[in-house]
Design an enzyme around this catalytic site. Structure first.
Site: not given
Length: 394
Positions: A50, A59, A130, A233, A260, A278, A324, A350
């Site tokens: 890119c 990025c 992109c 996701q 979650f 949740e 999660d 994550c």
């Protein structure tokens, strides 16, 4: 040239590290740091595809090939575990291909510039290309510039893009357009670009200005109502990898807890009965409605698991547990999990650091880490996701 000048790994923020500990921006494993400060490219150093790299903050690792990026992901997880005195089998990462991101937040200036922020800056890179966004999302960048000129915002806007079942769901934060000209421009923009929905939020909640059909996202074969700017996701490929890992951990458990749960990414993939908890009201209501319409055995609870985690006695009722949590992890719930007698746990994370902290607590309660499946769905970024299998020591 000495071996000390060879880059041997990539640090957490994306810079290469030589054998003697020097940090080298935009260097890949196998590169050599020359005496004049230049980099001699090694076998894992690729030409960034890119034109906006490295200015664009979307990025950080476009100079790495897939082998080096995979190793970076594994090293991040192994390093976080080692910091807690832990180790585990770490499988080969599942990497999402370029141009597959189905959700992203872009920024727009009153001048019409639209793109990601510059790394460590509030300035905006005006995107001309992109290599991470799905084509359906990037196709809206040029039309958005023209719309911004019509709407004449007085301040910077945040634009949330999500690829839903019906098309692109677009939420603009920071403005509530008024007047006939704005209304006509919004309708024309939405029609021309075949949007699923277009909504605006000036701080009092989203207001949809275009939504010809109810917007949904299909999870586990079930269409789920999609509130604006909901968490998903980042790629379909990443979701599939995480779901596959979780399903292999849960096995044939007849009743599963999904903590979650969000919109039900994992709840609707489970074979048996599912209890889904949740804290987000819109997310849990969407999950509940989808479960009712599809006649799935998913039982929901609107519950803040930070303030009111499930107790060991509650957890003991389940044949398997899926958790999660957000990036901060789930320290309070981890403590209850450590004391529970549930046989299997799938921990999706994550953030390797909060994951390792929580798993340290859980293993001290008599659990073991069976394996970890890393997932790289934020292409060429330092962001790492994983699904871990834990079981009770026999």
């Amino acid at each position: 040239m000495t071996e000390a000048s060879t880059v041997v790994r990539v640090a957490a923020r994306g810079e290469g590290v030589t054998a003697d500990g020097r940090h080298v921006p935009f260097a890949a494993p196998g590169d050599r740091l020359l005496e004049n400060g230049m980099i001699e490219a090694g076998p894992h150093h690729q030409t960034p595809p890119c034109r906006h790299f490295p200015e664009c903050g979307g990025c950080q690792l476009q100079h790495l090939d897939d082998a080096a990026w995979s190793q970076f992901i594994v090293d991040r997880i192994a390093g976080a575990l080692a910091g807690q005195g832990l180790s585990a089998e770490i499988r080969a990462p599942a990497l999402s291909p370029p141009r597959t991101r189905r959700r992203a937040t872009l920024h727009a200036e009153p001048s019409g510039r639209v793109g990601f922020a510059v790394e460590k800056s509030h300035a905006i890179v005006d995107l001309a290309e992109c290599h991470v966004l799905a084509p359906e999302l990037f196709a809206l960048v040029a039309p958005l510039r023209r719309l911004i000129h019509v709407l004449r915002p007085r301040r910077r806007l945040d634009i949330h893009l999500t690829l839903a079942d019906q098309g692109v769901d677009l939420l603009v934060n920071g403005i509530m357009p008024e007047g006939l000209a704005a209304a006509e421009a919004i309708t024309a923009f939405a029609e021309t670009n075949r949007l699923a929905r277009m909504a605006f939020d000036e701080g009092y909640g989203p207001e949809a200005r275009w939504e010809p059909d109810a917007v949904t996202i299909t999870l586990g074969g079930v269409p789920v109502p999609l509130p604006p700017a909901s968490f998903l996701q980042a790629t379909r490929e990443g979701e599939a990898a995480l779901v596959q890992a979780v399903k292999s951990i849960v096995g044939e458990a007849s009743i599963v807890a999904d903590l979650f749960a969000g919109l039900g990414t994992f709840a609707f993939a489970m074979p048996g009965r599912v209890y889904a908890a949740e804290a987000g009201r819109e997310a849990i209501m969407a999950l509940k409605a989808a479960a009712a319409r599809s006649h799935r055995q998913v039982f929901t609870e609107h519950r803040d698991l930070y303030r009111r985690p499930l107790t060991p006695a509650e957890l003991d009722r389940f044949g398997a547990i899926v958790i999660d949590p957000p990036r901060a992890g789930a320290k309070e719930q981890a403590e209850a999990l450590a004391a529970s007698r549930a046989p299997r746990l799938a921990y999706v994370s994550c953030n390797p650091s909060s994951f390792a902290r929580d798993v340290k607590v859980i293993t001290e309660g008599g659990w073991q880490i069976d394996w970890i499946q890393p997932v790289g769905q934020f292409r060429w970024s330092t962001h790492v996701e994983l699904a871990a299998s834990l079981s009770r020591n026999s």
